[in-house]
Design a protein around this motif. Structure first.
Motif, PDB file in Angstrom:
ATOM      1  N   GLU A  78      35.914  35.117  35.328  1.00 56.88           N
ATOM      2  CA  GLU A  78      35.981  34.593  37.167  1.00 56.88           C
ATOM      3  C   GLU A  78      34.421  34.755  37.503  1.00 56.88           C
ATOM      4  O   GLU A  78      34.452  33.596  38.805  1.00 56.88           O
ATOM      5  N   PRO A 126      39.769  39.069  35.891  1.00 57.15           N
ATOM      6  CA  PRO A 126      38.575  39.010  37.328  1.00 57.15           C
ATOM      7  C   PRO A 126      37.660  39.948  36.326  1.00 57.15           C
ATOM      8  O   PRO A 126      37.496  40.872  35.774  1.00 57.15           O
ATOM      9  N   MET A 146      42.919  33.947  35.359  1.00 57.97           N
ATOM     10  CA  MET A 146      41.569  33.921  34.742  1.00 57.97           C
ATOM     11  C   MET A 146      41.626  35.548  34.998  1.00 57.97           C
ATOM     12  O   MET A 146      42.365  36.041  35.751  1.00 57.97           O
TER      13      MET A 146
END
Length: 271
Positions: A214, A240, A238
């Motif tokens: 991210e 985080p 993605m």
């Protein structure tokens, strides 16, 4: 413990660990087989993992003449053949993901599946400005420690800089007995700057998982998403709170995700 393996007339330093389905791990700019230590340790109970030093990194010599991503993809193919691996799950990060893309395009029969971490298909203006600075940085930094500390600003999270992780990586790099020369760094970097598979990605037939941190500023998630959109059936995820190298900073998360993906691929092939 690793060993030198002759592949296509070049000696490559290779680390192998574990038993099970074959996995080839392809490192990025300046990195060596040990960059994958968390995978070599964490996944060896389920896979036979192979990591190696690319040309011009660690214990593998820098060749004469131009260095290119297609040439390094051919190196990976030659290595798999030298190890008598008919096909492998292939995972590459950053520049290694560029090599993995070319491997899947040039030698599709060798690639059982593809994991692309922190990837792109065609460097954009930001990437080119960043790497232009890296060329200057490796030449002008007052010392190896200063160069590493600056380079790692693009690679690791602020969390890793604050909690001592980056300090540990710097000390490990300084203690490594086979440092990469400034010339080898620049030549590898030039090869990765010339990477361009954008128009050819639809030709990749291997099941593909694209992962992006991210907070990655070197290869932002939008670049990885563009790769996934071009590869038929590819998944994009993605991670985080992570930056360019989640396979190191969040190894448990990375290992669990790629393990699940490889199990899915193997189960589909067996059904």
């Amino acid at each position: 413990m690793g060993e030198m393996i002759d592949a296509g007339g070049t000696e490559f330093w290779v680390e192998r660990r574990g038993e099970g389905p074959d996995v080839l791990l392809i490192a990025g700019l300046g990195d060596v087989a040990e960059a994958w230590q968390s995978q070599l340790d964490g996944l060896a109970d389920r896979y036979r993992l192979t990591a190696f030093d690319n040309r011009g990194a660690g214990r593998t010599r820098l060749p004469e003449g131009p260095l290119s991503v297609p040439r390094m993809a051919d190196d990976a193919a030659a290595l798999l053949r030298a190890l008598a691996v008919p096909a492998a799950h292939v995972a590459g990060f950053s520049g290694g993901s560029f090599i993995a893309q070319e491997l899947a395009l040039r030698h599709p029969g060798l690639v059982r599946s593809l994991v692309l971490m922190s990837t792109c298909a065609r460097p954009d203006a930001y990437f080119r400005r960043m790497t232009d600075f890296w060329h200057w940085m490796v030449e002008r930094a007052p010392g190896e420690r200063a160069m590493l500390e600056a380079f790692y600003l693009w690679v690791y999270t602020a969390r890793a800089h604050a909690d001592g992780t980056v300090d540990r990586f710097v000390e490990e790099a300084l203690a490594f007995p086979h440092p990469q020369s400034a010339d080898a760094f620049r030549r590898q970097l030039a090869a990765f700057e010339g990477h361009d598979t954008l128009d050819r990605l639809p030709g990749i037939t291997a099941p593909t998982l694209v992962l992006a941190g991210e907070l990655d500023i070197a290869t932002p998630p939008r670049l990885g998403r563009a790769v996934a959109e071009r590869i038929p059936g590819a998944e994009f995820e993605m991670i985080p709170g992570e930056a360019h190298q989640p396979f190191q900073e969040a190894a448990d998360v990375f290992n669990a995700r790629v393990d699940a993906f490889w199990r899915e691929v193997d189960a589909a092939a067996d059904s």
